[in-house]
Design an enzyme around this catalytic site. Sequence first.
Site, PDB file in Angstrom:
ATOM      1  N   GLU A 234       5.754   8.133 -12.738  1.00 47.96           N
ATOM      2  CA  GLU A 234       5.530   6.694 -12.816  1.00 47.96           C
ATOM      3  C   GLU A 234       4.055   6.420 -13.112  1.00 47.96           C
ATOM      4  O   GLU A 234       3.182   6.701 -12.289  1.00 47.96           O
ATOM      5  CB  GLU A 234       5.938   6.010 -11.508  1.00 47.96           C
TER       6      GLU A 234
ATOM      7  N   GLY B 150       6.199   0.587  -2.092  1.00 46.65           N
ATOM      8  CA  GLY B 150       5.017   1.340  -2.490  1.00 46.65           C
ATOM      9  C   GLY B 150       5.402   2.680  -3.086  1.00 46.65           C
ATOM     10  O   GLY B 150       6.494   2.866  -3.622  1.00 46.65           O
TER      11      GLY B 150
ATOM     12  N   GLU C  86      -4.513  -3.986   0.684  1.00 46.51           N
ATOM     13  CA  GLU C  86      -5.930  -4.331   0.827  1.00 46.51           C
ATOM     14  C   GLU C  86      -6.508  -4.918  -0.443  1.00 46.51           C
ATOM     15  O   GLU C  86      -7.514  -5.626  -0.399  1.00 46.51           O
ATOM     16  CB  GLU C  86      -6.735  -3.109   1.269  1.00 46.51           C
TER      17      GLU C  86
ATOM     18  N   CYS D 229       7.542  -2.029 -10.298  1.00 40.75           N
ATOM     19  CA  CYS D 229       8.373  -0.880  -9.928  1.00 40.75           C
ATOM     20  C   CYS D 229       9.569  -0.744 -10.853  1.00 40.75           C
ATOM     21  O   CYS D 229       9.979   0.360 -11.194  1.00 40.75           O
ATOM     22  CB  CYS D 229       8.845  -1.033  -8.488  1.00 40.75           C
TER      23      CYS D 229
ATOM     24  N   LYS E 210       1.531  -6.441   6.787  1.00 46.32           N
ATOM     25  CA  LYS E 210       0.312  -5.771   6.353  1.00 46.32           C
ATOM     26  C   LYS E 210       0.271  -5.835   4.831  1.00 46.32           C
ATOM     27  O   LYS E 210       0.897  -5.044   4.137  1.00 46.32           O
ATOM     28  CB  LYS E 210       0.296  -4.317   6.826  1.00 46.32           C
TER      29      LYS E 210
ATOM     30  N   THR F 208       3.870   7.698   0.169  1.00 45.19           N
ATOM     31  CA  THR F 208       3.629   6.840   1.332  1.00 45.19           C
ATOM     32  C   THR F 208       4.941   6.441   1.991  1.00 45.19           C
ATOM     33  O   THR F 208       5.036   6.355   3.221  1.00 45.19           O
ATOM     34  CB  THR F 208       2.834   5.590   0.927  1.00 45.19           C
ATOM     35  N   GLY F 209       5.970   6.213   1.184  1.00 44.47           N
ATOM     36  CA  GLY F 209       7.278   5.879   1.747  1.00 44.47           C
ATOM     37  C   GLY F 209       7.821   6.986   2.629  1.00 44.47           C
ATOM     38  O   GLY F 209       8.423   6.727   3.679  1.00 44.47           O
TER      39      GLY F 209
END
Length: 502
Positions: A401, A245, A195, A301, A192, A249-250
């Site tokens: 971050e 990510g 987007e 990152c 995935k 979300t992780g």
Amino acid sequence: MNIEAEQLVAEYFATGTLSGLPDRHFIDGAWHASMFGDRMESFDPGLGRAFHDFAAGGKPETDAAVEAASRAMKGAWGQMTPSARGSLLMRVAGLIRENAPRLAVVESLDVGKPLQEAEGDVAGAARCFEYYAGAADKMEGASLPFGRDHIGFTVNEPVGVTAHIVPWNYPISTLARSIAPALAAGCTAVVKPAEQTPLTALMLAEILQQAGVPNGVVNVVLGTGASAGAALVANPGIRHITFTGSVDTGIAVMRAAANNVASVVLELGGKSPAVVLADADLDRAADDIIGAIFENAGQICSAGSRLVVERPAHAELVGKLVERAGRLAIGHGLRRPRLGPVNSHQHLLKIASYADGAKSRGIALATGGNACIDPASGAGWFFQPTIFDAVPADDALIQEEIFGPVLAVQVADDADHAVALANGTQFGLVAGIYTSDFAAAHRMARDIDAGQIFVNEYFTGGILAPFGGNKKSGIGREKGIQALRNYCKVKTITARIAGHDR
């Protein structure tokens, strides 16, 4: 510049797009429209406008992709020898190199990054497949020393269907570093992509098919994280998830994986320090730090987003950085600038909010600090190369971050204080150390809590070096031989070989 790349760049600026861009899901070796016909747009960050659109899916598409990957595990792929898988991956590496100009131009356009950086990413993706091609038939088990009356050994088996959630900042290289070891181990994959940047994942899926990877082994489903991503990680057919990510979300991915007792590798970002002692080569350090924070507009990152500098070198080093930052040419990625745009208008606003907040708090601004545009076109989502000086340890510039071209400088009294400052965040991804005292460098490398340490260089190591973070920077490691273990389950076999007692 390669002639083909020149032609593609000319085509884009003449027409506003590129011909032949993929725009559908890739499932079971074929292109598929979304079940409900939904579409999304790809944006050129350098001009701030859409240049392409593509299918947007969700649970129906992810379910179909997982089913295809499950069938492929039981088919010819599951019967293929490790050496045959290695030969396939080597062909993939060759095809990536053959298609490198188009892959790099599309990556630059989709992400916004300078074309020369995208070319490096594509070369790295090819090297990644080449590396794991050589490793495919070297995943040996172990013999277990039970004694003369028993035999015992372990076997590495593929964990099964794997999910790969790819970020928007390094689409092709992040995807390569996870699916190459997965395929080397004999797993199948559902990808995935972000987007914002789906195109090179689709192009890579097509290359895999051209190389002879069977249908269903690698599938790519498009859509938002909330629709396609969440459905994918919640699917009970997924046995392992590799995610890159945000921390939030992780955490959600890890919770979803727990429901199915699936394993995870999470690379969640960082606030990585470049630590410079007073005896360091300051010109070398300055050159490296400029690359560490301003490559890909700071959207990395492992970016060196903090400078921890010993007090005697502070003023001189900051002066060198300000001078170098002032020479960075800003422009559209396809025109090969030193500093390209940030990926989206929304992200630009986030970066600007951090800078504005710091200025309002009275943090010293050494250079930059504002959103800007491409001087050639008057458009795009750009932010000036920015340095804030003498930032307090508890400030948001240090603790959060930003993911943009913003460097926060911290001043250390000595080496021990520098280590304390380096460790003073919730993150622990990488760190750089600059000093002429090799013993001091190794003491600091021992004491800094990070997954990877660079000494007198930054961003070194490549595919050979395991990569991942500590604390809230993540769990597990990618790259190197270590990454193969993510995609294996170990089976232990023991047997009695002595005769019956009489």
